[in-house]
Design a protein around this motif. Structure first.
Motif, mmCIF file in Angstrom:
data_model
loop_
_atom_site.group_PDB
_atom_site.id
_atom_site.type_symbol
_atom_site.label_atom_id
_atom_site.label_comp_id
_atom_site.label_asym_id
_atom_site.label_seq_id
_atom_site.Cartn_x
_atom_site.Cartn_y
_atom_site.Cartn_z
ATOM 1 N N LEU A 237 0.826 -1.155 -0.063
ATOM 2 C CA LEU A 237 -0.034 0.076 0.070
ATOM 3 C C LEU A 237 0.895 1.228 0.044
ATOM 4 C CD1 LEU A 237 -2.751 -0.847 2.862
ATOM 5 C CD2 LEU A 237 -2.735 -1.258 0.325
ATOM 6 N N ASN A 238 0.395 2.287 -0.027
ATOM 7 C CA ASN A 238 1.017 3.603 -0.431
ATOM 8 C C ASN A 238 1.670 4.176 0.944
ATOM 9 O OD1 ASN A 238 2.333 5.834 -2.100
ATOM 10 N ND2 ASN A 238 0.471 7.102 -0.981
ATOM 11 N N SER A 239 0.643 4.255 1.933
ATOM 12 C CA SER A 239 1.085 4.859 3.109
ATOM 13 C C SER A 239 0.223 4.447 4.101
ATOM 14 C CB SER A 239 1.230 6.190 2.903
ATOM 15 O OG SER A 239 -0.391 6.882 2.832
ATOM 16 N N ILE A 240 0.617 4.956 5.413
ATOM 17 C CA ILE A 240 -0.127 4.607 6.635
ATOM 18 C C ILE A 240 -0.028 6.106 7.500
ATOM 19 C CG2 ILE A 240 1.320 3.199 8.285
ATOM 20 C CD1 ILE A 240 -0.747 2.141 9.625
ATOM 21 N N SER A 241 -0.817 6.622 8.050
ATOM 22 C CA SER A 241 -0.888 7.704 8.696
ATOM 23 C C SER A 241 -1.346 7.382 10.262
ATOM 24 C CB SER A 241 -1.575 9.165 8.197
ATOM 25 O OG SER A 241 -2.854 8.703 8.117
ATOM 26 N N SER A 242 -0.597 8.176 11.129
ATOM 27 C CA SER A 242 -0.837 8.042 12.612
ATOM 28 C C SER A 242 -0.445 9.149 13.207
ATOM 29 C CB SER A 242 -0.149 6.961 13.296
ATOM 30 O OG SER A 242 1.157 7.267 13.630
ATOM 31 N N ASN A 243 -1.085 9.470 14.433
ATOM 32 C CA ASN A 243 -0.892 10.791 15.297
ATOM 33 C C ASN A 243 0.382 10.537 16.163
ATOM 34 O OD1 ASN A 243 -2.366 9.161 16.730
ATOM 35 N ND2 ASN A 243 -3.359 10.471 17.850
ATOM 36 N N VAL A 244 1.106 9.412 16.058
ATOM 37 C CA VAL A 244 2.239 9.223 16.858
ATOM 38 C C VAL A 244 3.809 9.431 16.126
ATOM 39 C CG1 VAL A 244 3.581 7.444 18.087
ATOM 40 C CG2 VAL A 244 0.973 7.400 18.114
ATOM 41 N N GLN A 245 4.293 10.322 16.905
ATOM 42 C CA GLN A 245 5.886 10.761 16.119
ATOM 43 C C GLN A 245 6.710 9.857 16.728
ATOM 44 O OE1 GLN A 245 7.490 11.550 13.846
ATOM 45 N NE2 GLN A 245 7.441 14.010 13.862
ATOM 46 N N LEU A 246 7.564 9.140 15.867
ATOM 47 C CA LEU A 246 8.554 8.116 16.223
ATOM 48 C C LEU A 246 9.932 8.537 15.552
ATOM 49 C CD1 LEU A 246 6.504 4.839 16.591
ATOM 50 C CD2 LEU A 246 7.359 6.185 18.419
ATOM 51 N N ALA A 247 10.991 8.214 15.957
ATOM 52 C CA ALA A 247 12.091 7.964 15.144
ATOM 53 C C ALA A 247 12.089 7.243 13.844
ATOM 54 C CB ALA A 247 13.423 7.553 16.001
ATOM 55 N N PRO A 248 12.838 7.785 12.676
ATOM 56 C CA PRO A 248 12.614 7.143 11.476
ATOM 57 C C PRO A 248 12.941 5.532 11.487
ATOM 58 C CG PRO A 248 13.895 9.078 11.278
ATOM 59 C CD PRO A 248 13.688 8.925 12.836
ATOM 60 N N GLU A 249 13.630 5.329 12.437
ATOM 61 C CA GLU A 249 13.953 3.732 12.478
ATOM 62 C C GLU A 249 13.022 2.983 12.748
ATOM 63 O OE1 GLU A 249 15.798 6.221 14.055
ATOM 64 O OE2 GLU A 249 17.961 6.099 13.582
ATOM 65 N N TYR A 250 12.022 3.313 13.881
ATOM 66 C CA TYR A 250 10.771 2.622 14.035
ATOM 67 C C TYR A 250 9.794 2.991 13.138
ATOM 68 C CZ TYR A 250 12.696 2.663 18.490
ATOM 69 O OH TYR A 250 13.782 2.457 19.639
ATOM 70 N N PHE A 251 9.635 4.000 12.192
ATOM 71 C CA PHE A 251 8.840 4.125 11.004
ATOM 72 C C PHE A 251 9.110 3.090 10.095
ATOM 73 C CE2 PHE A 251 7.541 8.615 11.424
ATOM 74 C CZ PHE A 251 6.396 8.418 12.367
ATOM 75 N N ASN A 252 10.552 2.560 9.886
ATOM 76 C CA ASN A 252 10.847 1.680 8.840
ATOM 77 C C ASN A 252 10.402 0.423 9.557
ATOM 78 O OD1 ASN A 252 12.336 3.490 7.288
ATOM 79 N ND2 ASN A 252 14.448 3.148 8.255
ATOM 80 N N VAL A 253 10.506 -0.023 10.896
ATOM 81 C CA VAL A 253 9.760 -1.299 11.261
ATOM 82 C C VAL A 253 8.365 -1.336 10.710
ATOM 83 C CG1 VAL A 253 9.332 -2.551 13.285
ATOM 84 C CG2 VAL A 253 11.633 -1.432 13.088
ATOM 85 N N ILE A 254 7.634 -0.254 11.059
ATOM 86 C CA ILE A 254 6.200 -0.127 10.441
ATOM 87 C C ILE A 254 5.912 -0.465 9.150
ATOM 88 C CG2 ILE A 254 4.043 1.270 10.496
ATOM 89 C CD1 ILE A 254 5.372 2.656 13.054
ATOM 90 N N LYS A 255 6.916 0.108 8.165
ATOM 91 C CA LYS A 255 6.802 -0.120 6.998
ATOM 92 C C LYS A 255 6.951 -1.534 6.416
ATOM 93 C CE LYS A 255 9.770 2.847 5.231
ATOM 94 N NZ LYS A 255 10.344 3.762 4.424
ATOM 95 N N ASP A 256 7.851 -2.058 6.959
ATOM 96 C CA ASP A 256 8.274 -3.484 6.722
ATOM 97 C C ASP A 256 7.052 -4.337 7.170
ATOM 98 O OD1 ASP A 256 10.465 -2.830 5.677
ATOM 99 O OD2 ASP A 256 11.829 -3.443 7.238
ATOM 100 N N GLU A 257 6.584 -3.966 8.406
ATOM 101 C CA GLU A 257 5.619 -5.094 8.792
ATOM 102 C C GLU A 257 4.174 -4.885 8.321
ATOM 103 O OE1 GLU A 257 4.440 -8.053 11.600
ATOM 104 O OE2 GLU A 257 6.023 -7.401 10.924
ATOM 105 N N LEU A 258 4.001 -3.924 7.872
ATOM 106 C CA LEU A 258 2.568 -3.438 7.252
ATOM 107 C C LEU A 258 2.690 -3.445 5.566
ATOM 108 C CD1 LEU A 258 0.961 -0.539 9.516
ATOM 109 C CD2 LEU A 258 0.152 -3.092 9.277
ATOM 110 N N ASN A 259 3.898 -3.531 5.081
ATOM 111 C CA ASN A 259 4.261 -3.570 3.736
ATOM 112 C C ASN A 259 3.647 -2.261 3.005
ATOM 113 O OD1 ASN A 259 5.074 -4.137 1.211
ATOM 114 N ND2 ASN A 259 3.387 -5.800 1.094
ATOM 115 N N VAL A 260 3.946 -1.066 3.557
ATOM 116 C CA VAL A 260 3.593 0.257 3.049
ATOM 117 C C VAL A 260 4.785 1.168 2.604
ATOM 118 C CG1 VAL A 260 1.345 0.368 4.546
ATOM 119 C CG2 VAL A 260 3.555 1.438 5.430
ATOM 120 N N LYS A 261 4.528 1.995 1.698
ATOM 121 C CA LYS A 261 5.813 2.623 1.118
ATOM 122 C C LYS A 261 6.013 3.795 2.043
ATOM 123 C CE LYS A 261 5.765 0.315 -2.465
ATOM 124 N NZ LYS A 261 6.870 -0.772 -2.732
ATOM 125 N N LYS A 262 5.189 4.406 2.856
ATOM 126 C CA LYS A 262 5.312 5.722 3.513
ATOM 127 C C LYS A 262 4.672 5.550 4.948
ATOM 128 C CE LYS A 262 4.236 8.540 0.481
ATOM 129 N NZ LYS A 262 3.700 9.515 -0.273
#
Length: 313
Positions: A237-262
């Motif tokens: 999927l193209n993206s997922i949005s949330s109201n939680v701010q995390l370091a980019p490294e954690y966003f990368n974990v989310i991207k991999d687990e959910l298979n999203v681009k951003k």
């Protein structure tokens, strides 16, 4: 008591022969089950075979599978100390390990094996269903430094875990120890001769644990939305949005687990409840990538059926 609440009786034959349970699930699973039960508080239990099976499924089998995975990629690793890796997954699992050692030590010192066992179950779930799954590609990747950190981190975790579970499940603990002993002759002859693991308080990173908890919650909500919309994880999927701010490294974990681009941060207020939204618009490019992933899954299934290891082509 038997599973129906009546007293166990040889004449009634209302229980499974323990030897049959040992054959099916191993003595470790039985021992762990009994040490996690109210029996250890001098209370009655209704003994159920399914509970032994659950312990085997949640603790013994994941430990054996984690060891097998490590042996597949460890490449003669002789470093079993904390590698002090800066990868967020490594920092998190080392933090969880030391947190677990701290709790299990305190509870066993107080003869509270029930809490000790539940703490180990929770740690094993984190190790096998999150850390190992999220780190798999690191063990196979081209980044040699990251691969080394992953191997050394897992070796350290297995070494400490084997000592931690030795009083409760001595046989799987010894199996892990002997596997590590192959390339680490400085280890004692048996895990039961090793010193009890000590807590490295400096390795407990509260920030890493808090951030990973938030990342996993975003993933959980994202997976729920995928399930409702019948969008398999193999479909990017193209993206997922949330109201939680995390370091980019954690966003990368989310991207991999959910298979999203951003992963997009939407600031909806500091005290707002966690809000997660998937972008479900499928472009031709995303559909093509999804088809390619499905083909890869079929090929991997065929490789498993042919019993090929990762190095065979």
């Amino acid at each position: 008591l038997a599973s129906d609440g009546s007293k166990m009786s040889k004449s009634k034959g209302n229980f499974t022969d323990p030897n049959a349970l040992f054959e099916q699930y191993g003595a470790d699973a039985m021992r762990f089950y009994l040490m996690s039960s109210p029996l250890l508080r001098a209370e009655d239990i209704s003994f159920k075979d399914d509970n032994v099976r659950d312990i085997y499924r949640k603790v013994i089998s994941p430990l054996a599978n984690t060891l097998s995975f490590y042996q597949l990629y460890e490449n003669g690793n002789t470093h079993l100390g904390n590698p002090h890796s800066k990868n967020v997954l490594d920092e998190w699992i080392i933090s969880r390990l030391n947190q677990t050692v701290e709790t299990v030590t305190k509870t066993l010192d107080a003869y509270d094996s029930i809490t000790a066992c539940s703490t180990i179950v929770s740690f094993m779930e984190d190790l096998s269903t999150w850390y190992l799954r999220r780190s798999r590609e690191r063990f196979k990747g081209d980044d040699e430094n990251d691969k080394t950190n992953a191997i050394r981190t897992l070796g350290h975790v297995l070494h400490q875990t084997s000592k931690l579970i030795a009083p409760i499940s001595p046989f799987i603990a010894e199996e892990i120890h002997q596997a590590l002993h192959t390339h680490n002759k400085n280890l004692k002859e048996s895990v039961h001769l090793e010193d009890w693991p000590t807590v490295d308080s400096q390795a407990i990173n509260a920030g890493a644990m808090s951030s990973m908890t938030a990342a996993r919650e975003i993933v959980r909500k994202g997976l729920e939305q995928r399930d409702v919309l019948k969008l398999p994880v193999r479909q990017p999927l193209n993206s997922i949005s949330s109201n939680v701010q995390l370091a980019p490294e954690y966003f990368n974990v989310i991207k991999d687990e959910l298979n999203v681009k951003k992963v997009i941060h939407n600031d909806t207020g500091k005290d707002a409840e966690l809000a997660v939204t998937l972008d479900t618009h499928l472009t031709p490019e995303l559909l093509a990538e999804g088809a390619a992933r499905e083909l890869m899954r079929v090929i991997q299934d065929l490789r498993k059926q042919a019993k090929l290891n990762p190095t065979q082509f």
